[in-house]
Design an enzyme around this catalytic site. Structure first.
Site, PDB file in Angstrom:
ATOM      1  N   ARG A   1     -25.835  29.952 -58.121  1.00 45.34           N
ATOM      2  CA  ARG A   1     -26.211  30.019 -56.701  1.00 45.34           C
ATOM      3  C   ARG A   1     -27.543  30.727 -56.491  1.00 45.34           C
ATOM      4  O   ARG A   1     -28.148  30.604 -55.420  1.00 45.34           O
ATOM      5  CB  ARG A   1     -25.109  30.706 -55.890  1.00 45.34           C
ATOM      6  CG  ARG A   1     -24.923  32.171 -56.202  1.00 45.34           C
ATOM      7  CD  ARG A   1     -23.704  32.768 -55.508  1.00 45.34           C
ATOM      8  NE  ARG A   1     -23.796  32.651 -54.062  1.00 45.34           N
ATOM      9  CZ  ARG A   1     -24.455  33.513 -53.286  1.00 45.34           C
ATOM     10  NH1 ARG A   1     -25.095  34.520 -53.838  1.00 45.34           N
ATOM     11  NH2 ARG A   1     -24.486  33.350 -51.985  1.00 45.34           N
TER      12      ARG A   1
ATOM     13  N   ASP B   1     -27.338  39.117 -49.636  1.00 41.32           N
ATOM     14  CA  ASP B   1     -25.938  39.214 -50.038  1.00 41.32           C
ATOM     15  C   ASP B   1     -25.558  40.666 -50.302  1.00 41.32           C
ATOM     16  O   ASP B   1     -26.404  41.492 -50.655  1.00 41.32           O
ATOM     17  CB  ASP B   1     -25.691  38.431 -51.332  1.00 41.32           C
ATOM     18  CG  ASP B   1     -25.644  36.936 -51.093  1.00 41.32           C
ATOM     19  OD1 ASP B   1     -25.414  36.535 -49.953  1.00 41.32           O
ATOM     20  OD2 ASP B   1     -25.836  36.187 -52.075  1.00 41.32           O
TER      21      ASP B   1
ATOM     22  N   PRO C   1     -12.880  41.920 -72.211  1.00 42.36           N
ATOM     23  CA  PRO C   1     -12.600  43.133 -71.438  1.00 42.36           C
ATOM     24  C   PRO C   1     -13.318  44.370 -71.968  1.00 42.36           C
ATOM     25  O   PRO C   1     -13.372  45.393 -71.299  1.00 42.36           O
ATOM     26  CB  PRO C   1     -11.077  43.289 -71.550  1.00 42.36           C
ATOM     27  CG  PRO C   1     -10.683  42.497 -72.742  1.00 42.36           C
ATOM     28  CD  PRO C   1     -11.655  41.369 -72.825  1.00 42.36           C
TER      29      PRO C   1
ATOM     30  N   GLU D   1      -5.480  37.342 -79.407  1.00 44.46           N
ATOM     31  CA  GLU D   1      -5.601  38.797 -79.404  1.00 44.46           C
ATOM     32  C   GLU D   1      -7.053  39.274 -79.362  1.00 44.46           C
ATOM     33  O   GLU D   1      -7.334  40.375 -78.927  1.00 44.46           O
ATOM     34  CB  GLU D   1      -4.896  39.375 -80.647  1.00 44.46           C
ATOM     35  CG  GLU D   1      -4.832  40.889 -80.692  1.00 44.46           C
ATOM     36  CD  GLU D   1      -4.016  41.475 -79.555  1.00 44.46           C
ATOM     37  OE1 GLU D   1      -4.217  42.658 -79.214  1.00 44.46           O
ATOM     38  OE2 GLU D   1      -3.164  40.734 -78.997  1.00 44.46           O
TER      39      GLU D   1
END
Length: 252
Positions: free
Chosen positions: A153, A168, A88, A115
């Site tokens: 992809r 896209d 994160p 953690e």
């Protein structure tokens, strides 16, 4: 492309890597997947991969040794592997990053749990830290799946139509224009006449304008990163005047 994944829960990848486009990519020999339980690299009889953090605190921290050794082993397949930490704290993932990674020959993903990671993993093993959003997951596996899918992809000949990925959302810097298929009239809701006209020049212009309109209405922040031409700037002024349009109503 070779993709290695280090995970404490390798079975999570079984269904994802064995279906749809990712399965077809393997059948076409565009990619080889290898999911490894890095617990197998632990140098203690209990195969522990985590320990309490120095200085105290909640949770457990992944030890450096198993990951250092696992990555070193996987790097024997190539000298220039990109080692990606799902975290994160990493840079927010974008289509541009997917396109960058799709040019590589070897990717190694590290999926953490607990953690966090011993900081020496970040400093001495990892080349990229990636976050798929501003939220926290239980582990890095789901994030790795997202990145893998978006990268594979883009590999040559993986998608049935070579131009599919070119248009896209986010690939052009804009959101994709609206799409329609048969029937032309569904319960009184009709496809825009321009798409039935056969005039490909006008259709391309309609798509460009609708793509710009959709981006303006839904993700105006994306426009700040684009260098708009005179025609596009004129359209945006028209969009501002047409701010009261109902959902689905065309500006053309």
């Amino acid at each position: 492309m070779r993709i290695d994944v280090l995970s404490l829960f390798p079975s999570m990848f079984t269904g994802v890597l064995g279906e749809s486009i990712l399965k077809k990519a393997q059948e076409k020999e565009a990619v080889v997947f290898n999911v490894v339980n890095f617990r197998d690299y632990a140098d203690n009889k209990h195969q522990t991969v985590d320990d309490y953090p120095y200085g105290g605190g909640a949770g457990m921290v992944l030890k450096p040794q198993p990951i250092f050794d696992a990555v070193a082993d996987l790097k024997t397949h190539s000298d220039n592997a990109r080692v990606i930490l799902l975290c994160p704290q990493g840079e927010r993932y974008t289509q541009k990053k997917a396109e960058e990674l799709a040019k590589e020959e070897h990717l190694i993903f590290i999926c953490g749990h607990y953690e966090g990671y011993d900081e020496r993993i970040r400093e001495h093993v990892v080349t990229d830290e990636i976050s798929i959003g501003d939220y926290v997951l239980t582990g890095g596996e789901l994030g790795a799946m997202v990145v893998i899918d978006s990268v594979v992809r883009l590999l040559p000949d993986v998608l049935g139509n070579k131009t599919s990925a070119l248009h896209d959302s986010h690939s052009t810097g804009l959101l994709e224009h609206p799409q329609y298929t048969r029937p032309a009239d569904f319960r009184g809701i009709k496809v825009p006449d321009i798409l039935l006209s056969g005039d490909h020049k006008k259709i391309d212009e309609w798509r460009e304008r609708e793509s710009l309109k959709r981006t303006f209405m839904r993700r105006p922040d994306m426009l700040k990163m684009l260098e708009l031409n005179d025609k596009q700037r004129k359209w945006i002024e028209e969009f501002k005047k047409e701010g009261g349009l109902k959902k689905g109503e065309s500006l053309l």
